[in-house]
Design a protein around this motif. Sequence first.
Motif, PDB file in Angstrom:
ATOM      1  N   MET A   1       0.841  -1.196   0.000  1.00 25.82           N
ATOM      2  CA  MET A   1       0.000   0.000   0.000  1.00 25.82           C
ATOM      3  C   MET A   1       0.877   1.246   0.000  1.00 25.82           C
ATOM      4  SD  MET A   1      -3.113   1.070   2.601  1.00 25.82           S
ATOM      5  CE  MET A   1      -4.196  -0.228   1.978  1.00 25.82           C
ATOM      6  N   ILE A   2       0.518   2.220  -0.812  1.00 27.47           N
ATOM      7  CA  ILE A   2       1.260   3.474  -0.895  1.00 27.47           C
ATOM      8  C   ILE A   2       0.928   4.338   0.320  1.00 27.47           C
ATOM      9  CG2 ILE A   2       1.547   5.597  -2.212  1.00 27.47           C
ATOM     10  CD1 ILE A   2       0.937   3.972  -4.738  1.00 27.47           C
ATOM     11  N   ASP A   3       1.948   4.903   0.941  1.00 25.27           N
ATOM     12  CA  ASP A   3       1.772   5.796   2.080  1.00 25.27           C
ATOM     13  C   ASP A   3       1.927   7.236   1.613  1.00 25.27           C
ATOM     14  OD1 ASP A   3       1.550   4.033   4.527  1.00 25.27           O
ATOM     15  OD2 ASP A   3       3.407   3.243   3.659  1.00 25.27           O
ATOM     16  N   VAL A   4       0.951   8.057   1.958  1.00 26.31           N
ATOM     17  CA  VAL A   4       0.981   9.470   1.588  1.00 26.31           C
ATOM     18  C   VAL A   4       0.933  10.297   2.872  1.00 26.31           C
ATOM     19  CG1 VAL A   4      -0.204  11.317   0.364  1.00 26.31           C
ATOM     20  CG2 VAL A   4      -0.136   9.016  -0.615  1.00 26.31           C
ATOM     21  N   TYR A   5       1.899  11.185   3.007  1.00 23.39           N
ATOM     22  CA  TYR A   5       1.994  12.059   4.165  1.00 23.39           C
ATOM     23  C   TYR A   5       1.539  13.444   3.699  1.00 23.39           C
ATOM     24  CZ  TYR A   5       4.641   8.159   5.944  1.00 23.39           C
ATOM     25  OH  TYR A   5       5.014   6.886   6.348  1.00 23.39           O
ATOM     26  N   SER A   6       0.406  13.896   4.219  1.00 23.07           N
ATOM     27  CA  SER A   6      -0.228  15.028   3.560  1.00 23.07           C
ATOM     28  C   SER A   6      -1.108  15.827   4.502  1.00 23.07           C
ATOM     29  CB  SER A   6      -1.053  14.495   2.371  1.00 23.07           C
ATOM     30  OG  SER A   6      -1.517  15.543   1.563  1.00 23.07           O
ATOM     31  N   TRP A   7      -1.693  16.892   3.943  1.00 24.59           N
ATOM     32  CA  TRP A   7      -2.622  17.772   4.641  1.00 24.59           C
ATOM     33  C   TRP A   7      -3.529  18.380   3.568  1.00 24.59           C
ATOM     34  CZ3 TRP A   7      -4.064  17.452   9.301  1.00 24.59           C
ATOM     35  CH2 TRP A   7      -4.677  18.506   9.998  1.00 24.59           C
ATOM     36  N   PRO A   8      -4.746  18.796   3.906  1.00 19.94           N
ATOM     37  CA  PRO A   8      -5.678  19.264   2.876  1.00 19.94           C
ATOM     38  C   PRO A   8      -5.382  20.685   2.397  1.00 19.94           C
ATOM     39  CG  PRO A   8      -6.736  19.352   5.023  1.00 19.94           C
ATOM     40  CD  PRO A   8      -5.413  18.671   5.226  1.00 19.94           C
ATOM     41  N   THR A   9      -4.277  20.819   1.697  1.00 17.09           N
ATOM     42  CA  THR A   9      -3.886  22.065   1.054  1.00 17.09           C
ATOM     43  C   THR A   9      -3.912  21.835  -0.455  1.00 17.09           C
ATOM     44  OG1 THR A   9      -1.541  21.506   0.902  1.00 17.09           O
ATOM     45  CG2 THR A   9      -2.304  22.487   2.983  1.00 17.09           C
ATOM     46  N   PRO A  10      -3.778  22.882  -1.270  1.00 17.09           N
ATOM     47  CA  PRO A  10      -3.741  22.637  -2.724  1.00 17.09           C
ATOM     48  C   PRO A  10      -2.683  21.627  -3.147  1.00 17.09           C
ATOM     49  CG  PRO A  10      -4.120  24.961  -2.308  1.00 17.09           C
ATOM     50  CD  PRO A  10      -3.846  24.341  -0.958  1.00 17.09           C
ATOM     51  N   ASN A  11      -1.479  21.718  -2.598  1.00 16.11           N
ATOM     52  CA  ASN A  11      -0.445  20.767  -2.994  1.00 16.11           C
ATOM     53  C   ASN A  11      -0.753  19.353  -2.506  1.00 16.11           C
ATOM     54  OD1 ASN A  11       1.157  22.503  -4.480  1.00 16.11           O
ATOM     55  ND2 ASN A  11       2.316  23.181  -2.699  1.00 16.11           N
ATOM     56  N   GLY A  12      -1.343  19.237  -1.323  1.00 16.26           N
ATOM     57  CA  GLY A  12      -1.756  17.920  -0.862  1.00 16.26           C
ATOM     58  C   GLY A  12      -2.837  17.340  -1.750  1.00 16.26           C
ATOM     59  N   HIS A  13      -3.823  18.152  -2.091  1.00 18.83           N
ATOM     60  CA  HIS A  13      -4.931  17.662  -2.904  1.00 18.83           C
ATOM     61  C   HIS A  13      -4.487  17.259  -4.309  1.00 18.83           C
ATOM     62  CE1 HIS A  13      -7.997  18.043   0.013  1.00 18.83           C
ATOM     63  NE2 HIS A  13      -8.066  19.357   0.028  1.00 18.83           N
ATOM     64  N   TYR A 162      -7.027  15.446 -20.817  1.00 18.75           N
ATOM     65  CA  TYR A 162      -6.851  15.715 -19.394  1.00 18.75           C
ATOM     66  C   TYR A 162      -5.514  15.130 -18.951  1.00 18.75           C
ATOM     67  CZ  TYR A 162      -8.265  15.470 -14.382  1.00 18.75           C
ATOM     68  OH  TYR A 162      -8.374  15.589 -13.013  1.00 18.75           O
ATOM     69  N   THR A 163      -4.672  15.955 -18.308  1.00 18.58           N
ATOM     70  CA  THR A 163      -3.316  15.525 -17.965  1.00 18.58           C
ATOM     71  C   THR A 163      -2.931  15.967 -16.560  1.00 18.58           C
ATOM     72  OG1 THR A 163      -2.229  17.554 -18.727  1.00 18.58           O
ATOM     73  CG2 THR A 163      -2.647  15.845 -20.403  1.00 18.58           C
ATOM     74  N   VAL A 164      -1.694  15.661 -16.207  1.00 15.96           N
ATOM     75  CA  VAL A 164      -1.165  16.097 -14.917  1.00 15.96           C
ATOM     76  C   VAL A 164      -1.184  17.615 -14.778  1.00 15.96           C
ATOM     77  CG1 VAL A 164       0.283  14.062 -14.492  1.00 15.96           C
ATOM     78  CG2 VAL A 164       1.212  16.000 -15.798  1.00 15.96           C
ATOM     79  N   ALA A 165      -1.163  18.345 -15.899  1.00 16.13           N
ATOM     80  CA  ALA A 165      -1.216  19.802 -15.821  1.00 16.13           C
ATOM     81  C   ALA A 165      -2.542  20.261 -15.223  1.00 16.13           C
ATOM     82  CB  ALA A 165      -1.008  20.412 -17.208  1.00 16.13           C
ATOM     83  N   ASP A 166      -3.633  19.642 -15.655  1.00 18.04           N
ATOM     84  CA  ASP A 166      -4.948  19.979 -15.100  1.00 18.04           C
ATOM     85  C   ASP A 166      -5.031  19.588 -13.624  1.00 18.04           C
ATOM     86  OD1 ASP A 166      -6.496  20.677 -17.726  1.00 18.04           O
ATOM     87  OD2 ASP A 166      -5.520  18.765 -18.151  1.00 18.04           O
ATOM     88  N   ILE A 167      -4.517  18.415 -13.313  1.00 25.42           N
ATOM     89  CA  ILE A 167      -4.562  17.922 -11.930  1.00 25.42           C
ATOM     90  C   ILE A 167      -3.749  18.831 -11.013  1.00 25.42           C
ATOM     91  CG2 ILE A 167      -3.847  15.997 -10.450  1.00 25.42           C
ATOM     92  CD1 ILE A 167      -4.554  14.138 -12.842  1.00 25.42           C
ATOM     93  N   ALA A 168      -2.636  19.358 -11.507  1.00 25.95           N
ATOM     94  CA  ALA A 168      -1.790  20.226 -10.693  1.00 25.95           C
ATOM     95  C   ALA A 168      -2.422  21.595 -10.475  1.00 25.95           C
ATOM     96  CB  ALA A 168      -0.423  20.380 -11.351  1.00 25.95           C
ATOM     97  N   ILE A 169      -3.065  22.126 -11.495  1.00 26.65           N
ATOM     98  CA  ILE A 169      -3.599  23.487 -11.420  1.00 26.65           C
ATOM     99  C   ILE A 169      -4.917  23.553 -10.675  1.00 26.65           C
ATOM    100  CG2 ILE A 169      -4.617  25.319 -12.863  1.00 26.65           C
ATOM    101  CD1 ILE A 169      -2.354  24.699 -14.895  1.00 26.65           C
ATOM    102  N   PHE A 170      -5.768  22.549 -10.839  1.00 25.62           N
ATOM    103  CA  PHE A 170      -7.128  22.639 -10.313  1.00 25.62           C
ATOM    104  C   PHE A 170      -7.200  22.972  -8.816  1.00 25.62           C
ATOM    105  CE2 PHE A 170     -10.719  20.811  -8.109  1.00 25.62           C
ATOM    106  CZ  PHE A 170     -11.775  21.468  -8.718  1.00 25.62           C
ATOM    107  N   PRO A 171      -6.446  22.300  -7.934  1.00 25.61           N
ATOM    108  CA  PRO A 171      -6.614  22.605  -6.502  1.00 25.61           C
ATOM    109  C   PRO A 171      -6.265  24.038  -6.139  1.00 25.61           C
ATOM    110  CG  PRO A 171      -5.526  20.496  -6.795  1.00 25.61           C
ATOM    111  CD  PRO A 171      -5.527  21.172  -8.132  1.00 25.61           C
ATOM    112  N   TRP A 172      -5.404  24.674  -6.914  1.00 20.36           N
ATOM    113  CA  TRP A 172      -5.090  26.075  -6.650  1.00 20.36           C
ATOM    114  C   TRP A 172      -6.219  26.980  -7.113  1.00 20.36           C
ATOM    115  CZ3 TRP A 172      -1.583  27.877  -3.472  1.00 20.36           C
ATOM    116  CH2 TRP A 172      -0.523  27.048  -3.110  1.00 20.36           C
TER     117      TRP A 172
END
Length: 234
Positions: A1-13, A162-172
């Motif tokens: 299982m992949i472990d993700v260390y995160s918080w609900p911020t744009p970069n986390g999302h 739809y690419t990583v560019a959209d995924i990166a920009i959307f939370p911001w």
Amino acid sequence: MIDVYSWPTPNGHKVHIMLEECGFRLGRDWQVHPINIGQGDQFQPRFLEISPNNKIPALVDPIGPDGRPISLFESGAILLYLAAKTGKFLPRSDRAKFKTLEWLMFQMGGVGPMLGQAHHFRIYAPDKIEYAVDRYTNEAKRLYGVMDKQLTSHKFIAGNQYTVADIAIFPWVNSWEKQGIDWADYPRLKAWFDAVAARPAVQRGLAVLAGARKPLTDDKARQALFGSSQYQKR
């Protein structure tokens, strides 16, 4: 299982959404470890081992490219890793791939840092400095204009898929209200935003740790996020 260390911020999302878009499911394929950046969890030695820049998110995959565990920090690097691991959201042709990377770098070097500064001076700074508020609000509007123009001839940020560019920009962009944005000024970007927001994986990604983040009201949190704690040698 992949472990993700995160918080609900744009970069986390960004990473939460990417995992869900790639077909990984929280609780089945990956698990999240909350790093409460308002309480100083990002400075704990265990976290610094995988994220030496004391920023979230970070990821540990027990099955890396060579079958051995790999840890990664920096959200853009994590997106590219997951794209390579799954073969999704990064085009195969060199031309389309580099156009996508171009817009991913636009997010990492422009959208994230500049909108982050807009958030800081508009919302979090103890003193409202008119020059700083105007500077970063205007820069946010400029960046929104760049994206709105790009979408004149493209369905998505980097092209027609739809690419990583959209995924990166959307939370911001999801925090548009904090940036002084009026959607009426960016109709094409608003249409893109609505289409991305409607994706089930995006909704699942935004829901990760959504109830954990609280308004910044206490001095301890301000110290952890913006005070001298950030600059101590570790």
